[in-house]
Structure formats: structure tokens, C-alpha cells
Design an enzyme around this catalytic site. Structure first.
Site, PDB file in Angstrom:
ATOM      1  N   ASP A  36       0.860  -1.187   0.000  1.00  0.00           N
ATOM      2  CA  ASP A  36       0.000   0.000   0.000  1.00  0.00           C
ATOM      3  C   ASP A  36       0.902   1.246   0.000  1.00  0.00           C
ATOM      4  OD1 ASP A  36      -1.718   2.066   0.491  1.00  0.00           O
ATOM      5  OD2 ASP A  36      -2.635   1.185   2.285  1.00  0.00           O
ATOM      6  N   GLU A  86      29.412   7.462   6.409  1.00  0.00           N
ATOM      7  CA  GLU A  86      29.435   6.076   6.842  1.00  0.00           C
ATOM      8  C   GLU A  86      29.343   5.146   5.637  1.00  0.00           C
ATOM      9  OE1 GLU A  86      25.281   6.260   8.863  1.00  0.00           O
ATOM     10  OE2 GLU A  86      25.786   4.174   8.533  1.00  0.00           O
ATOM     11  N   CYS A 118      25.577   7.764  11.409  1.00  0.00           N
ATOM     12  CA  CYS A 118      25.016   9.074  11.037  1.00  0.00           C
ATOM     13  C   CYS A 118      25.481  10.199  11.956  1.00  0.00           C
ATOM     14  CB  CYS A 118      23.493   9.026  11.052  1.00  0.00           C
ATOM     15  SG  CYS A 118      22.817   7.716  10.040  1.00  0.00           S
ATOM     16  N   THR A 159      13.650   3.147   2.900  1.00  0.00           N
ATOM     17  CA  THR A 159      14.267   4.277   3.637  1.00  0.00           C
ATOM     18  C   THR A 159      15.657   4.604   3.114  1.00  0.00           C
ATOM     19  OG1 THR A 159      15.339   2.996   5.400  1.00  0.00           O
ATOM     20  CG2 THR A 159      13.019   3.554   5.729  1.00  0.00           C
ATOM     21  N   SER A 208      16.663  -0.518  16.419  1.00  0.00           N
ATOM     22  CA  SER A 208      17.296   0.769  16.079  1.00  0.00           C
ATOM     23  C   SER A 208      16.407   1.940  16.482  1.00  0.00           C
ATOM     24  CB  SER A 208      17.648   0.828  14.591  1.00  0.00           C
ATOM     25  OG  SER A 208      16.500   0.999  13.787  1.00  0.00           O
ATOM     26  N   HIS A 240      17.833  13.941  13.550  1.00  0.00           N
ATOM     27  CA  HIS A 240      18.301  13.026  12.509  1.00  0.00           C
ATOM     28  C   HIS A 240      17.074  12.320  11.933  1.00  0.00           C
ATOM     29  CE1 HIS A 240      20.147   9.877  10.326  1.00  0.00           C
ATOM     30  NE2 HIS A 240      19.760   8.933  11.163  1.00  0.00           N
ATOM     31  N   LYS A 249       8.369  10.691  15.871  1.00  0.00           N
ATOM     32  CA  LYS A 249       8.480   9.832  17.059  1.00  0.00           C
ATOM     33  C   LYS A 249       9.441  10.468  18.079  1.00  0.00           C
ATOM     34  CE  LYS A 249       7.835   5.460  14.469  1.00  0.00           C
ATOM     35  NZ  LYS A 249       6.593   4.902  14.981  1.00  0.00           N
ATOM     36  N   ASN A 292      17.024   8.673   3.413  1.00  0.00           N
ATOM     37  CA  ASN A 292      18.053   8.792   4.455  1.00  0.00           C
ATOM     38  C   ASN A 292      19.374   9.187   3.802  1.00  0.00           C
ATOM     39  OD1 ASN A 292      19.529   8.688   6.786  1.00  0.00           O
ATOM     40  ND2 ASN A 292      18.986   6.595   7.337  1.00  0.00           N
ATOM     41  N   SER A 324      23.781   5.122  14.713  1.00  0.00           N
ATOM     42  CA  SER A 324      23.636   3.768  15.243  1.00  0.00           C
ATOM     43  C   SER A 324      24.961   3.255  15.776  1.00  0.00           C
ATOM     44  CB  SER A 324      23.137   2.838  14.144  1.00  0.00           C
ATOM     45  OG  SER A 324      21.778   3.076  13.908  1.00  0.00           O
TER      46      SER A 324
HETATM   47  P1  HMG Z   1       8.500  -1.887   8.590  1.00  0.00           P
HETATM   48  O1  HMG Z   1       8.600  -3.343   8.460  1.00  0.00           O
HETATM   49  O2  HMG Z   1       8.055  -1.114   7.404  1.00  0.00           O
HETATM   50  O3  HMG Z   1       7.635  -1.485   9.870  1.00  0.00           O
HETATM   51  O4  HMG Z   1       9.922  -1.359   9.005  1.00  0.00           O
HETATM   52  P2  HMG Z   1       6.087  -1.415  10.136  1.00  0.00           P
HETATM   53  O5  HMG Z   1       5.397  -2.563   9.489  1.00  0.00           O
HETATM   54  O6  HMG Z   1       5.995  -1.242  11.615  1.00  0.00           O
HETATM   55  O7  HMG Z   1       5.549  -0.102   9.389  1.00  0.00           O
HETATM   56  C1  HMG Z   1       6.119   1.148   9.574  1.00  0.00           C
HETATM   57  C2  HMG Z   1       5.006   2.175   9.865  1.00  0.00           C
HETATM   58  O8  HMG Z   1       4.096   2.196   8.759  1.00  0.00           O
HETATM   59  C3  HMG Z   1       4.163   1.842  11.104  1.00  0.00           C
HETATM   60  O9  HMG Z   1       3.868   3.071  11.719  1.00  0.00           O
HETATM   61  C4  HMG Z   1       2.896   1.256  10.518  1.00  0.00           C
HETATM   62  O10 HMG Z   1       1.752   1.391  11.348  1.00  0.00           O
HETATM   63  C5  HMG Z   1       2.757   2.102   9.268  1.00  0.00           C
HETATM   64  P3  HMG Z   1       4.231   3.329  13.268  1.00  0.00           P
HETATM   65  O11 HMG Z   1       3.545   2.259  14.043  1.00  0.00           O
HETATM   66  O12 HMG Z   1       5.738   3.206  13.370  1.00  0.00           O
HETATM   67  O13 HMG Z   1       3.772   4.706  13.543  1.00  0.00           O
HETATM   68  N1  HMG Z   1       1.921   1.488   8.221  1.00  0.00           N
HETATM   69  C6  HMG Z   1       1.007   2.170   7.507  1.00  0.00           C
HETATM   70  N2  HMG Z   1       0.618   3.447   7.546  1.00  0.00           N
HETATM   71  C7  HMG Z   1      -0.361   3.847   6.654  1.00  0.00           C
HETATM   72  N3  HMG Z   1      -0.938   3.012   5.772  1.00  0.00           N
HETATM   73  C8  HMG Z   1      -0.568   1.716   5.703  1.00  0.00           C
HETATM   74  C9  HMG Z   1       0.442   1.250   6.599  1.00  0.00           C
HETATM   75  N4  HMG Z   1       1.031   0.048   6.801  1.00  0.00           N
HETATM   76  C10 HMG Z   1       1.933   0.214   7.806  1.00  0.00           C
HETATM   77  N5  HMG Z   1      -1.126   0.908   4.818  1.00  0.00           N
HETATM   78  C11 HMG Z   1      11.597   0.142   9.745  1.00  0.00           C
HETATM   79  C12 HMG Z   1      10.135  -0.012   9.399  1.00  0.00           C
HETATM   80  C13 HMG Z   1      11.866   1.575  10.120  1.00  0.00           C
HETATM   81  C14 HMG Z   1      11.961  -0.786  10.895  1.00  0.00           C
HETATM   82  C15 HMG Z   1      12.419  -0.253   8.491  1.00  0.00           C
HETATM   83  O14 HMG Z   1      12.150   0.638   7.442  1.00  0.00           O
HETATM   84  C16 HMG Z   1      13.913  -0.256   8.737  1.00  0.00           C
HETATM   85  O15 HMG Z   1      14.486  -1.248   9.170  1.00  0.00           O
HETATM   86  N6  HMG Z   1      14.600   0.880   8.421  1.00  0.00           N
HETATM   87  C17 HMG Z   1      16.045   1.010   8.597  1.00  0.00           C
HETATM   88  C18 HMG Z   1      16.440   1.308  10.032  1.00  0.00           C
HETATM   89  C19 HMG Z   1      15.999   2.681  10.507  1.00  0.00           C
HETATM   90  O16 HMG Z   1      15.761   3.565   9.719  1.00  0.00           O
HETATM   91  N7  HMG Z   1      15.971   2.874  11.828  1.00  0.00           N
HETATM   92  C20 HMG Z   1      15.647   4.160  12.399  1.00  0.00           C
HETATM   93  C21 HMG Z   1      16.357   4.452  13.720  1.00  0.00           C
HETATM   94  S1  HMG Z   1      18.111   4.094  13.622  1.00  0.00           S
HETATM   95  C22 HMG Z   1      18.804   5.484  12.809  1.00  0.00           C
HETATM   96  O17 HMG Z   1      18.164   6.464  12.647  1.00  0.00           O
HETATM   97  C23 HMG Z   1      20.189   5.351  12.321  1.00  0.00           C
HETATM   98  C24 HMG Z   1      20.335   5.165  10.836  1.00  0.00           C
HETATM   99  O18 HMG Z   1      20.057   6.369  10.156  1.00  0.00           O
HETATM  100  C25 HMG Z   1      21.734   4.710  10.462  1.00  0.00           C
HETATM  101  C26 HMG Z   1      22.922   5.282  11.189  1.00  0.00           C
HETATM  102  O19 HMG Z   1      22.932   5.937  12.179  1.00  0.00           O
HETATM  103  O20 HMG Z   1      23.970   4.934  10.739  1.00  0.00           O
HETATM  104  C27 HMG Z   1      19.403   4.112  10.284  1.00  0.00           C
END
Ligand code: HMG
Length: 402
Positions: A36, A86, A118, A159, A208, A240, A249, A292, A324
Site C-alpha cells: 500500500d 558512513e 550518522c 528508507t 534501532s 536526525h 516519534k 536517508n 547507530s
Molecule cells: P517496517 O517493516 O516497514 O515497519 O519497518 P512497520 O510494518 O511497523 O511499518 C512502519 C510504519 O508504517 C508503522 O507506523 C505502521 O503502522 C505504518 P508506526 O507504528 O511506526 O507509527 N503502516 C502504515 N501506515 C499507513 N498506511 C498503511 C500502513 N502500513 C503500515 N497501509 C523500519 C520499518 C523503520 C523498521 C524499516 O524501514 C527499517 O528497518 N529501516 C532502517 C532502520 C531505521 O531507519 N531505523 C531508524 C532508527 S536508527 C537510525 O536512525 C540510524 C540510521 O540512520 C543509520 C545510522 O545511524 O547509521 C538508520
């Protein structure tokens, strides 16, 4: 800019942002993957992500961003270039070395690459502030540049993104005077990392997100312990942004920690009349189109805020950095009079609009292309950027001006 007093303000004098040749539309990705589209647009708060052409990488983006700074300010007093990334392209040579040559900077300059996910851009900024504090006649070029890549078909894939932000750090800055107090927090955690032999990150997505929020809380508490400003004395807050919903969040978490009513609306949401607008939506305008950009992400948020909000002079901005692994830092700065450039948002929006949309099939093919480090090759000309990654010769990456 001679002489030094304890009161000399030091901070970001100029800032420039750039990105890649290609863009992936997340609606296209959602349609191709049977997802979706609202999950990406609303669930993650992302519309698009930038993706490099074969003749682009962190060095070409960095040089393109930094060129804008040098064109506007010259290189007088510039004796240090700190490159934060990174997604480094060599284990030994700093990505700032080819940037020195491409920009025609003097040889009398020290260059280095910094790494801590990051967070490294903020570490680079702090190092630059230290150098200028010791010698206010010097200026430091800080460059943040990254290509964020996750495995195809993984939750992190939507992302991904890419971008570079270059900043000139000096005494008597024209944009943002950084204040001395900062809050820091380090915790050894395996939430996201990239092994030496992998082109994509390994990530525990849910961990994360909680690690990010825990670390920002630690950094906030430390800022308070260091005598930093209270929440009511902060006008704007930037985060970030691995995806823009993460900033929302983080803002909700900060509101809970401090008891302050902070508005949680992202672009398209209805603002809460009873909550304070701290620039959350404005700070996400570029990132939701870049994806990102790792080290550059926080500073792309700063660019969006400075480009779109004309009422910031004298206002205090807090910047929350997270990398991270993990390290977090929050610092604050005061926006300087005359900072607003009325054309800047149109200029960068034109850059975003000019990206070529790549089909999902072509994007997946490029993503899956992995070159062995022993292989020599020549890259075809695709990018219209001022600098190109022309290929690999005798195992060394080659760059040239367009
Ligand atoms: P996911 O499997 O897409 O998670 O992974 P999800 O199924 O929980 O869905 C995400 C959101 O979409 C949820 O919202 C769902 O409800 C919503 P939330 O509950 O969080 O508010 N959703 C919908 N909304 C509207 N219509 C729909 C629908 N379906 C679902 N139909 C995850 C998400 C972020 C885990 C994944 O993308 C990921 O692994 N990303 C990479 C890691 C990341 O970005 N982590 C962030 C914190 S760490 C960080 O910032 C450091 C980093 O930048 C690197 C560094 O520092 O080096 C990553």
C-alpha cells in the site's frame, strides 16, 4: 577575523546541499512490490529517495556541495576539510583527499574522514568548532555525504537515500552561532552496522528505533546537566531523519520527557492549536524527498528550516544527532540576523525536481551490481553534476571535473 575573545561567536557561516542524478518514486516501489503506497507516504513519511548513477558517489556529491561554498566564500583561511560519512569508498584514503583536488583547494590544508554512523557529521562539526576556537582566523569545511543502501526486499529498502551537505565553520558566522553546552550519550549496541565486505547495512529495525529514542533521551538529560537551555527556551528542534516519521516519534518522545506541548504534525497533518510549532514539519521538507542521507540527514533538516522559515533571526535551534552503534548528541545554536536567502528553497527544489526518475526494474539492476575491488572499469557518463566518478584504474577510484 583576527584576534580572539571568549565571546567570539563560532558556528555555521554557509551551508550547501546536493543530491544524486536519479530518484526512485516510492509510489512506483509500492506498486511494484504490492505494498500500500500509504505505508511509505504516511507510515514512514517518505515520498521518494535519491539514488546515485554509476558515475556518482559520496565524493562527487561532496565536491558538488562544497563547490557552492567555495564559489561563494573563496578558500581564504581554509586549512581543514573534515569529511563525515558512513558509506566510505576506501578503507585507508580519506574521501576528502580527492575533494581537495577537484575543488582546487591549496595543498596547505589538512583533510580527514570521520566515521560513527550518522553521528559523524556532528562530530565533524564539533571538531571544526574546536579548531576555529583555537584560531578564529581559520575556517573549516565540514562535508557530510552518504549513500544509504539496504538489501533489496528488506524493510529498510524504502528508507534508502543519498545526499550531501557542506558547511563552512567560522568565527562570526552568518547563519548559526553554536552554543558551548552540548549533551552527549554513547551506548554499545548492535542496532545497525555495515561489515567491511558488505555494500549494504545490517539492521535490526525495531531495536534501532528504540535505541535512537533512548540515546536522544540520554543526550537531552546530559544537555540539562551541562547547563544547556530548557525546552521552553528552545524555539525550533531538528532531528536526525532516517525517515521523517522517525522525527515525529523523536518529537513525541521529547515532549514526554520534558512535559512540553510540542506540535507533532508532519506536512499534510493538521497542526495542534494547543501545541507549540517547533519546525518539525518544515525540517522534514527535503528529507522526505531525499530519503536517508545518513550523516547529511540532520543538516538537510537544517537547510530546509533555514530555507523555508524567514522568522528565525535570534531564535534558538536544537539539533539532535543520532548514529547507530550508538552515539547521540544534542547541541543548540542561535540563528543570525540576515541568514534568510529568499531564493534558496526554490533553488534546491529545482535540483530535486531535475532528478531523473528511474524505473524500479532499472533501479533493482543497478542496486544489484557489485564490482570487485580488483576489477578496473570505466563508467559511462550519466550524471550532469560538476564532478564525476569516471571508473577504477589500477584498483584506484578516478574522479574528474565534468
Ligand atoms: P517496517 O517493516 O516497514 O515497519 O519497518 P512497520 O510494518 O511497523 O511499518 C512502519 C510504519 O508504517 C508503522 O507506523 C505502521 O503502522 C505504518 P508506526 O507504528 O511506526 O507509527 N503502516 C502504515 N501506515 C499507513 N498506511 C498503511 C500502513 N502500513 C503500515 N497501509 C523500519 C520499518 C523503520 C523498521 C524499516 O524501514 C527499517 O528497518 N529501516 C532502517 C532502520 C531505521 O531507519 N531505523 C531508524 C532508527 S536508527 C537510525 O536512525 C540510524 C540510521 O540512520 C543509520 C545510522 O545511524 O547509521 C538508520
Amino acid at each position: 577575523m583576527t584576534g580572539s575573545t571568549a565571546a567570539t561567536p563560532i558556528g555555521i557561516h554557509d551551508l550547501a546541499i546536493t543530491t544524486t542524478h536519479y530518484v526512485v518514486e516510492l509510489d512506483d516501489l509500492a506498486n511494484a512490490y504490492g505494498t500500500d503506497p500509504a505505508k511509505f507516504r504516511l507510515g514512514l513519511g517518505q515520498d521518494q529517495f535519491s539514488f546515485p548513477a554509476p558515475d556518482e558517489d559520496i565524493v562527487t556529491m561532496a565536491a558538488a556541495a562544497a563547490k557552492q561554498i567555495i564559489d561563494r566564500n573563496g578558500s581564504q583561511g581554509l586549512r581543514t576539510v573534515i569529511f563525515a560519512t558512513e558509506s566510505g569508498v576506501d578503507q585507508s584514503k580519506a574521501a576528502a583527499v580527492p575533494v581537495q583536488r577537484l575543488l582546487g583547494l591549496p595543498h596547505e590544508v589538512r583533510v580527514v574522514e570521520m566515521k560513527q554512523a550518522c553521528y559523524a557529521g556532528t562530530a565533524a562539526l564539533q571538531s571544526a568548532l574546536g579548531i576555529v576556537s583555537r584560531n578564529p582566523g581559520e575556517r573549516v569545511l565540514v562535508i557530510t555525504s552518504d549513500v544509504a543502501r539496504y538489501q533489496l526486499d528488506s524493510p529498510g529498502e524504502p528508507t534508502q537515500g543519498a545526499g550531501a551537505v557542506a558547511m563552512l565553520v567560522s568565527a562570526d558566522p552568518a547563519l548559526l552561532a553554536i552554543e558551548p553546552a552540548a549533551g552527549v550519550y554513547t551506548a554499545d549496541i548492535d542496532d545497525f552496522w555495515r561489515p567491511n565486505d558488505s555494500t549494504t547495512a545490517v539492521v535490526d529495525g525495531k531495536l534501532s528505533m528504540s535505541a535512537y529514542l533512548d540515546a536522544m533521551a540520554g543526550a537531552w538529560d546530559d544537555l540539562q546537566a551541562q547547563g544547556g537551555p530548557a525546552i521552553d527556551d528552545i524555539d525550533r528542534v531538528l532531528y536526525h531523519q532516517p525517515f521523517t516519521k522517525m522525527a515525529k516519534k523523536a518529537q513525541a518522545h521529547l515532549a514526554k520527557l520534558t512535559g512540553a506541548a510540542l506540535d507533532l504534525a508532519l506536512p499534510g497533518d493538521t497542526a495542534d492549536e494547543n501545541a507549540r510549532d517547533t519546525g518539525l514539519a518544515t525540517g522534514t521538507l527535503y528529507n522526505r524527498r531525499l530519503g536517508n542521507s545518513y550523516t547529511a540527514s540532520l543538516f538537510a533538516g537544517l537547510a530546509a528550516l533555514l530555507h523555508h522559515d524567514s522568522d528565525l533571526a535570534g531564535k534558538r535551534v536544537a539539533l539532535f544527532s543520532y548514529g547507530s552503534g550508538s552515539v547521540s548528541e544534542v547541541l543548540t545554536g542561535v540563528v543570525q540576523p540576515g541568514y534568510f536567502d529568499a531564493d534558496a528553497s526554490a533553488r534546491f527544489s529545482a535540483v530535486l525536481d531535475a532528478r531523473e526518475t528511474i524505473t524500479i526494474e532499472a533501479y533493482r539492476k543497478l542496486h544489484a551490481t557489485e564490482r570487485a575491488s580488483a576489477e578496473d572499469y570505466v563508467n559511462e557518463v550519466v550524471s550532469k553534476a560538476p564532478f564525476r566518478f569516471t571508473g577504477v584504474s589500477a584498483q584506484a577510484r578516478q574522479y574528474e571535473s565534468a
